[in-house]
Scaffold this motif. Structure first.
Motif, PDB file in Angstrom:
ATOM      1  N   LEU A 194      -3.705   7.959  -1.640  1.00  0.00           N
ATOM      2  CA  LEU A 194      -2.719   8.058  -2.721  1.00  0.00           C
ATOM      3  C   LEU A 194      -1.913   9.356  -2.742  1.00  0.00           C
ATOM      4  O   LEU A 194      -0.723   9.319  -3.058  1.00  0.00           O
ATOM      5  CB  LEU A 194      -3.389   7.802  -4.077  1.00  0.00           C
ATOM      6  N   PRO A 195      -2.522  10.520  -2.414  1.00  0.00           N
ATOM      7  CA  PRO A 195      -1.712  11.739  -2.430  1.00  0.00           C
ATOM      8  C   PRO A 195      -0.468  11.656  -1.540  1.00  0.00           C
ATOM      9  O   PRO A 195       0.539  12.311  -1.827  1.00  0.00           O
ATOM     10  CB  PRO A 195      -2.687  12.822  -1.926  1.00  0.00           C
ATOM     11  N   GLU A 196      -0.511  10.809  -0.498  1.00  0.00           N
ATOM     12  CA  GLU A 196       0.679  10.671   0.356  1.00  0.00           C
ATOM     13  C   GLU A 196       1.618   9.578  -0.139  1.00  0.00           C
ATOM     14  O   GLU A 196       2.620   9.294   0.500  1.00  0.00           O
ATOM     15  CB  GLU A 196       0.280  10.317   1.797  1.00  0.00           C
ATOM     16  N   ARG A 197       1.273   8.947  -1.239  1.00  0.00           N
ATOM     17  CA  ARG A 197       2.087   7.805  -1.670  1.00  0.00           C
ATOM     18  C   ARG A 197       2.670   7.984  -3.052  1.00  0.00           C
ATOM     19  O   ARG A 197       2.955   7.005  -3.757  1.00  0.00           O
ATOM     20  CB  ARG A 197       1.239   6.531  -1.574  1.00  0.00           C
ATOM     21  N   VAL A 198       2.871   9.250  -3.454  1.00  0.00           N
ATOM     22  CA  VAL A 198       3.439   9.529  -4.772  1.00  0.00           C
ATOM     23  C   VAL A 198       4.816   8.863  -4.900  1.00  0.00           C
ATOM     24  O   VAL A 198       5.625   8.914  -3.974  1.00  0.00           O
ATOM     25  CB  VAL A 198       3.548  11.063  -5.006  1.00  0.00           C
ATOM     26  N   GLY A 199       5.034   8.195  -6.021  1.00  0.00           N
ATOM     27  CA  GLY A 199       6.315   7.531  -6.264  1.00  0.00           C
ATOM     28  C   GLY A 199       6.326   6.086  -5.808  1.00  0.00           C
ATOM     29  O   GLY A 199       7.236   5.327  -6.131  1.00  0.00           O
ATOM     30  N   GLN A 200       5.296   5.681  -5.064  1.00  0.00           N
ATOM     31  CA  GLN A 200       5.289   4.312  -4.530  1.00  0.00           C
ATOM     32  C   GLN A 200       4.475   3.361  -5.396  1.00  0.00           C
ATOM     33  O   GLN A 200       3.564   3.774  -6.107  1.00  0.00           O
ATOM     34  CB  GLN A 200       4.697   4.300  -3.124  1.00  0.00           C
ATOM     35  N   ALA A 201       4.823   2.084  -5.268  1.00  0.00           N
ATOM     36  CA  ALA A 201       4.023   1.036  -5.918  1.00  0.00           C
ATOM     37  C   ALA A 201       2.850   0.709  -5.006  1.00  0.00           C
ATOM     38  O   ALA A 201       3.013   0.593  -3.796  1.00  0.00           O
ATOM     39  CB  ALA A 201       4.879  -0.205  -6.138  1.00  0.00           C
ATOM     40  N   VAL A 202       1.677   0.607  -5.591  1.00  0.00           N
ATOM     41  CA  VAL A 202       0.488   0.315  -4.769  1.00  0.00           C
ATOM     42  C   VAL A 202      -0.372  -0.757  -5.430  1.00  0.00           C
ATOM     43  O   VAL A 202      -0.261  -1.023  -6.638  1.00  0.00           O
ATOM     44  CB  VAL A 202      -0.404   1.579  -4.569  1.00  0.00           C
ATOM     45  N   ARG A 203      -1.196  -1.367  -4.604  1.00  0.00           N
ATOM     46  CA  ARG A 203      -2.223  -2.263  -5.127  1.00  0.00           C
ATOM     47  C   ARG A 203      -3.581  -1.708  -4.693  1.00  0.00           C
ATOM     48  O   ARG A 203      -3.813  -1.456  -3.510  1.00  0.00           O
ATOM     49  CB  ARG A 203      -2.027  -3.671  -4.573  1.00  0.00           C
ATOM     50  N   LEU A 204      -4.456  -1.492  -5.679  1.00  0.00           N
ATOM     51  CA  LEU A 204      -5.784  -0.928  -5.402  1.00  0.00           C
ATOM     52  C   LEU A 204      -6.848  -1.976  -5.671  1.00  0.00           C
ATOM     53  O   LEU A 204      -6.645  -2.886  -6.491  1.00  0.00           O
ATOM     54  CB  LEU A 204      -6.050   0.271  -6.335  1.00  0.00           C
ATOM     55  N   ARG A 205      -7.968  -1.819  -5.001  1.00  0.00           N
ATOM     56  CA  ARG A 205      -9.122  -2.655  -5.298  1.00  0.00           C
ATOM     57  C   ARG A 205     -10.346  -1.775  -5.429  1.00  0.00           C
ATOM     58  O   ARG A 205     -10.488  -0.805  -4.692  1.00  0.00           O
ATOM     59  CB  ARG A 205      -9.395  -3.611  -4.144  1.00  0.00           C
ATOM     60  N   GLY A 206     -11.204  -2.126  -6.366  1.00  0.00           N
ATOM     61  CA  GLY A 206     -12.420  -1.317  -6.500  1.00  0.00           C
ATOM     62  C   GLY A 206     -13.213  -1.712  -7.729  1.00  0.00           C
ATOM     63  O   GLY A 206     -13.142  -2.864  -8.181  1.00  0.00           O
ATOM     64  N   TRP A 207     -13.934  -0.740  -8.261  1.00  0.00           N
ATOM     65  CA  TRP A 207     -14.804  -0.985  -9.414  1.00  0.00           C
ATOM     66  C   TRP A 207     -14.373  -0.124 -10.601  1.00  0.00           C
ATOM     67  O   TRP A 207     -13.811   0.951 -10.423  1.00  0.00           O
ATOM     68  CB  TRP A 207     -16.247  -0.632  -9.063  1.00  0.00           C
ATOM     69  N   VAL A 208     -14.674  -0.608 -11.801  1.00  0.00           N
ATOM     70  CA  VAL A 208     -14.427   0.171 -13.016  1.00  0.00           C
ATOM     71  C   VAL A 208     -15.525   1.234 -13.094  1.00  0.00           C
ATOM     72  O   VAL A 208     -16.649   0.960 -13.488  1.00  0.00           O
ATOM     73  CB  VAL A 208     -14.435  -0.718 -14.272  1.00  0.00           C
ATOM     74  N   HIS A 209     -15.156   2.436 -12.672  1.00  0.00           N
ATOM     75  CA  HIS A 209     -16.129   3.530 -12.595  1.00  0.00           C
ATOM     76  C   HIS A 209     -16.376   4.090 -13.993  1.00  0.00           C
ATOM     77  O   HIS A 209     -17.494   4.372 -14.388  1.00  0.00           O
ATOM     78  CB  HIS A 209     -15.534   4.602 -11.678  1.00  0.00           C
ATOM     79  N   HIS A 210     -15.278   4.219 -14.743  1.00  0.00           N
ATOM     80  CA  HIS A 210     -15.356   4.789 -16.088  1.00  0.00           C
ATOM     81  C   HIS A 210     -14.126   4.313 -16.858  1.00  0.00           C
ATOM     82  O   HIS A 210     -13.075   4.092 -16.254  1.00  0.00           O
ATOM     83  CB  HIS A 210     -15.368   6.321 -15.978  1.00  0.00           C
TER      84      HIS A 210
END
Ligand code: AMO
Length: 447
Positions: A32-48
Motif C-alpha cells: 500500500l505505501p507504493e499505491r497512495v492515491g489508487q483504488a485497491v481491493r484488499l482481502r483479509g481478516w477483521v483484526h480490530h
C-alpha cells in the motif's frame, strides 16, 4: 441455511490470467505505501474495529501486515471475520506504515460467528500464556506469533538452501522405532500391532546409516521426548534440524560446518525478515566473528573461577550455560560458543571416544542456552560395542544399526539444532512453546 457458493465456469472465471494467479486484482497491505492515491481491493481478516458514531475504523490483517481502513456508514463484522474491502489508499503519517484506506465497500467473505477469546490486536505473550495456548488455533493468528513462525520458516529456508548448495541430500527417516537412540530414557511408548514401539527421539541412527548412501544428509522433522521437566525450554515434540556428513577428519569439521550453516541461516533471516525483526524488537547476532570453542572441563573451571558458579553434574547446568554465554559475549563479542571434549559419561554411546575418557561430542550454546548437540561419531563396531556396554545398553536392541558398521562406514559426524530453541533465543521469546505453532507438553495435546 448457509448458501453454497457457485463454482466458476470458464465464462465466469473473471479476470484471473491463470488459476494460479490467486492475487489478481488484489492489493496486499505491504504494497500500500507504493499505491497512495489508487483504488485497491484488499482481502483479509477483521483484526480490530472501533465504532465512532457514523465512522468505523477497521484494522484489516492479511498475510503481509495490518492496515487501518476508515468506513463511513458501513458496519464492520465481528472480529476475525474474513472480508474484502474496496477503497482508496491515502497517506496518513500517524498510521502504521504511513497509509490508511478510505473504504467505499466491504464484503463479508466468511462471517465469524464467535468472537475470539482474546482480541488479536491485544495479544502479548507475557500476559496470559495459558489462555493463548488453550486457544492457539485462533491466537496463533496474532501478528507477533505470525512473525515468530515466519522467521522460523526463513531459518528453515536458509538451512535447506545452504545444505543443498553444499551437496547434502534431504532424507526422511522413521518416527516409529524399536529402540531409542538417546539412551532409552524419556521415550513415548506406542502399541505397534501388539508389539512395543517408541516415537523417535532423534533420527540419529538412521541419519548415520544414510551417510553410506549420500555421504552428506539432512532431515527436518519432529522428534519426541517424554520430558519429565516442564520448563520454558522443553517440548514433548520439537522440530529437529539434523545434519550428518561422511569423510570428515575430526570434530573440527563438524564445528566448521555448523558455524557456516548457522551464519547462512541468520543471513537469510536478516535479508528476508526485516519487518518481523523490527516488530519483535529482535537483534541479530554478529556474523563476522568466529564462534569461540572451549573444552567442557575448561568451561566448568572458567565459570567457577570467573563467576563463582560450581556446575553440578557431568554436563553444564543451565546457569553454567548462561554464564558461559556471558563470557563468550564479554571476551569474544560472540553470541555463540562451542563446548567440546565432553566426557563419555555425558554423551550417548555413539559418540567417538578418544580413549582418555573424553569424546568428540560437542554442544553449541547460543545466548546462554544449548541449541545444538553433535560431534564426531564412532564408526567402528568395537568402539560402539564398548559404548553400549559402558552404558548398560543391550546390543541386541541395536543389532541392525551395528550391522552397518561392518560395511565400511567412513569417519563421520553431525549435529542437530532444536528449531524452536534457536527461534526463541534469536527473537527474545522466553517460552519455547511460542516458537511452535501447536506445542505439545506435559499438559497439552490440543489444539
Ligand atoms: P540432543 O538430545 O542434545 O541431541 O538434542 C539436540 C537439540 O535439540 C534441542 N532439544 C529440545 N528442544 C525442545 N524441547 C526438548 N525437549 C528438546 N530436547 C532437545 C536442543 C538440543 O541441543 N542425536 C543428537 C544430535 C546429534 O548428535 O546429532 C540429539 O538429539 O536444542
Amino acid at each position: 441455511m448457509a448458501a453454497t457458493a457457485a463454482r466458476r465456469t470458464p465464462e465466469t472465471a473473471g479476470t484471473r490470467a491463470s488459476s494460479l494467479d490467486l492475487d489478481a486484482g488484489r492489493a496486499l497491505v505491504a504494497q500500500l505505501p507504493e499505491r497512495v492515491g489508487q483504488a485497491v481491493r484488499l482481502r483479509g481478516w477483521v483484526h480490530h474495529r472501533r465504532d465512532l458514531g457514523g465512522l468505523a475504523f477497521l484494522d484489516l490483517r492479511d498475510r503481509s501486515g495490518v492496515v487501518q481502513c476508515v468506513l463511513e456508514g458501513i458496519d464492520p463484522p465481528l472480529h476475525e471475520s474474513s472480508v474484502e474491502v474496496e477503497g482508496t489508499v491515502v497517506a496518513h503519517a500517524k498510521a502504521p506504515g504511513g497509509v490508511e484506506v478510505r473504504a467505499s465497500a466491504l464484503r463479508v467473505v466468511t462471517l465469524a460467528t464467535t468472537p475470539p477469546p482474546v482480541e488479536m490486536a491485544k495479544i502479548d505473550h507475557q500476559a496470559h500464556p495459558e489462555t493463548l495456548l488453550e486457544y492457539r488455533h485462533v491466537t496463533v493468528r496474532a501478528p507477533r506469533d505470525r512473525a515468530v513462525l515466519k522467521v522460523q520458516a526463513e531459518l528453515l529456508r536458509g538451512f535447506r538452501g545452504f545444505l543443498d548448495a553444499h551437496a547434502f541430500t534431504e532424507i526422511s527417516t522413521p518416527k516409529l522405532v524399536a529402540a531409542g537412540a538417546e539412551g532409552g530414557a524419556h521415550q513415548f511408548e506406542v502399541d505397534y500391532y501388539g508389539q512395543r514401539a517408541y516415537l523417535a527421539q532423534s533420527p540419529q541412527l538412521y541419519k548415520q546409516i544414510m551417510v553410506g548412501v549420500f555421504e552428506r544428509v539432512y532431515e527436518v522433522a519432529p522428534v519426541y521426548r517424554a520430558e519429565p521437566s516442564h520448563t520454558v525450554r522443553h517440548l514433548a515434540e520439537y522440530l529437529s534440524l539434523d545434519v550428518e556428513m561422511g569423510f570428515i577428519e575430526d570434530d573440527g569439521d563438524v564445528m566448521d560446518l555448523q558455524e557456516a550453516l548457522l551464519k547462512a541461516m541468520l543471513a537469510e533471516v536478516a535479508e528476508r525478515c526485516t519487518g518481523e525483526l523490527r516488530d519483535l524488537g529482535a537483534t541479530l547476532p554478529r556474523l563476522d566473528v568466529a564462534f569461540p570453542r572451549i573444552p567442557l572441563l575448561d568451561a566448568r573451571e572458567l565459570v567457577r573461577e570467573r563467576y563463582g558458579h560450581a556446575s553440578g553434574g557431568k554436563d553444564l547446568d543451565p546457569e553454567a550455560e548462561r554464564l558461559l554465554g556471558r563470557w563468550a559475549l564479554e571476551e569474544h563479542d560472540s553470541d555463540f560458543v562451542f563446548v567440546t571434549h565432553y566426557p563419555e559419561a555425558a554423551r550417548p554411546f555413539y559418540a567417538y571416544a578418544d580413549g582418555d575418557g573424553l569424546t568428540r561430542g560437542l554442544d553449541l550454546i547460543f545466548r546462554g542456552t544449548e541449541i545444538t548437540s553433535g560431534g564426531q561419531r564412532a564408526h567402528e563396531v568395537a568402539m560402539l560395542e564398548r559404548g553400549l556396554a559402558q552404558r548398560g545398553l543391550d546390543p541386541e536392541g541395536f543389532a541392525s544399526y551395528l550391522q552397518v558398521f561392518r560395511h565400511g562406514m567412513p569417519p563421520h559426524g553431525g549435529f542437530a539444532i532444536g528449531a524452536e530453541r534457536l527461534t526463541a533465543l534469536l527473537l527474545g521469546i522466553t517460552n519455547v512453546r511460542f516458537a511452535r505453532a501447536f506445542p505439545r507438553d506435559g499438559q497439552r495435546l490440543q489444539p
